[in-house]
Design a protein around this motif. Sequence first.
Motif, PDB file in Angstrom:
ATOM      1  N   UNK A 126       0.719  -1.352  -0.001  1.00  0.00           N
ATOM      2  CA  UNK A 126      -0.052   0.069   0.061  1.00  0.00           C
ATOM      3  C   UNK A 126       0.849   1.296   0.248  1.00  0.00           C
ATOM      4  N   UNK A 127       2.172   1.024   0.314  1.00  0.00           N
ATOM      5  CA  UNK A 127       3.092   2.307   0.284  1.00  0.00           C
ATOM      6  C   UNK A 127       3.873   2.510  -0.953  1.00  0.00           C
ATOM      7  N   UNK A 128       3.958   3.687  -1.466  1.00  0.00           N
ATOM      8  CA  UNK A 128       4.794   3.773  -2.730  1.00  0.00           C
ATOM      9  C   UNK A 128       6.151   4.027  -2.497  1.00  0.00           C
ATOM     10  N   UNK A 129       6.790   2.680  -2.420  1.00  0.00           N
ATOM     11  CA  UNK A 129       8.286   2.784  -2.083  1.00  0.00           C
ATOM     12  C   UNK A 129       8.712   1.263  -2.402  1.00  0.00           C
ATOM     13  N   UNK A 170      13.771   3.895  14.296  1.00  0.00           N
ATOM     14  CA  UNK A 170      13.357   4.741  12.828  1.00  0.00           C
ATOM     15  C   UNK A 170      12.849   3.644  11.796  1.00  0.00           C
ATOM     16  N   UNK A 171      12.155   4.394  10.721  1.00  0.00           N
ATOM     17  CA  UNK A 171      12.075   3.436   9.385  1.00  0.00           C
ATOM     18  C   UNK A 171      11.972   4.353   8.438  1.00  0.00           C
ATOM     19  N   UNK A 172      13.018   3.936   7.479  1.00  0.00           N
ATOM     20  CA  UNK A 172      13.372   4.777   6.298  1.00  0.00           C
ATOM     21  C   UNK A 172      12.662   3.902   5.075  1.00  0.00           C
ATOM     22  N   UNK A 173      11.836   4.712   4.284  1.00  0.00           N
ATOM     23  CA  UNK A 173      11.249   4.058   3.007  1.00  0.00           C
ATOM     24  C   UNK A 173      12.077   4.544   1.870  1.00  0.00           C
ATOM     25  N   UNK A 174      12.523   3.519   1.051  1.00  0.00           N
ATOM     26  CA  UNK A 174      13.648   3.794   0.073  1.00  0.00           C
ATOM     27  C   UNK A 174      12.802   3.586  -1.414  1.00  0.00           C
ATOM     28  N   UNK A 187      15.684   7.468   0.205  1.00  0.00           N
ATOM     29  CA  UNK A 187      14.498   7.682   1.143  1.00  0.00           C
ATOM     30  C   UNK A 187      14.675   8.566   2.386  1.00  0.00           C
ATOM     31  N   UNK A 188      13.631   8.587   3.041  1.00  0.00           N
ATOM     32  CA  UNK A 188      13.824   9.168   4.238  1.00  0.00           C
ATOM     33  C   UNK A 188      12.765   8.919   5.196  1.00  0.00           C
TER      34      UNK A 188
END
Length: 275
Positions: A126-129, A170-174, A187-188
């Motif tokens: 569902x995420x655009x990464x 933390x979670x970074x979405x690349x 990503x960040x």
Amino acid sequence: MGIGSESGSGSGSDDSSSSGGWSVARGLVVKTVVLIGGALLLKRLTKSTTRWDHARHVTRSLSGEKFSKDQAARDPDHYFNIRMSSCPAAEMVDGSKVLYFEQAFWRSPQKPFRQRFYMVKPCPKELKCDVEVSSYAIRDAEEYKNFCDRSKDQRPLPEEVIGDIAEHLTTVHLKRCERGKRCLYEGSTPPASFPNLWNGASYCSSELAILKNNEIHSWDRGYNDEGNQVWGPKEGPYEFKPAPASSTNDMFSSLNFPIQQSIEKRIEGSFVLQE
């Protein structure tokens, strides 16, 4: 004689027909093979990269020993020669890879000032990464110092690693980088989404970029309630590049005089994310 002539003429016609038939058949077989081979090759060349392929690529890029030596040489007023070391430590039931990660000043690799577990897996659909990289505290960090430098029989077992995964940090979405950019993935963290109380901060942010040749750019910063940065580098991300073993001796350079040691003590708080 007449019968013989007619018979001979009929036999030649049959041979010609048979030969022509075989030629056509061979042609069809060759065309079929070419078409099938071409289709298979095209399918192989155009095969889409899966979400897990991206996760594996990021995992490989994050792994290994890297230094910010080049950046420190270019801008010694703002960056230091930091050693970053990371390697696979375990695998979760869902296939997510767990990496052990540590950072230390190059002169004292046996004393890491930052230790984490990274969990790498595909982004939720569902995420655009493409890839999700989450950091976690380590339940007993002292037991993991120099984990990647040890032989496998001297490391905590994978099941112990999983048991020592502590607080989610933390979670970074690349995402894959656009064509023409130097990076492969970037990503960040979402804005103001992860709390942090170090040095007067109320939240923190992380940016991560994966470049070619396994180069990593990492930028962690902390902000207070007013949105002012209170820790972390201000000029830009740290740039970590893999260093061949032969270059280790070259680390002794003009940018590593004793005066830097005292500076390093002062920046341990500002550079390091200490949740």
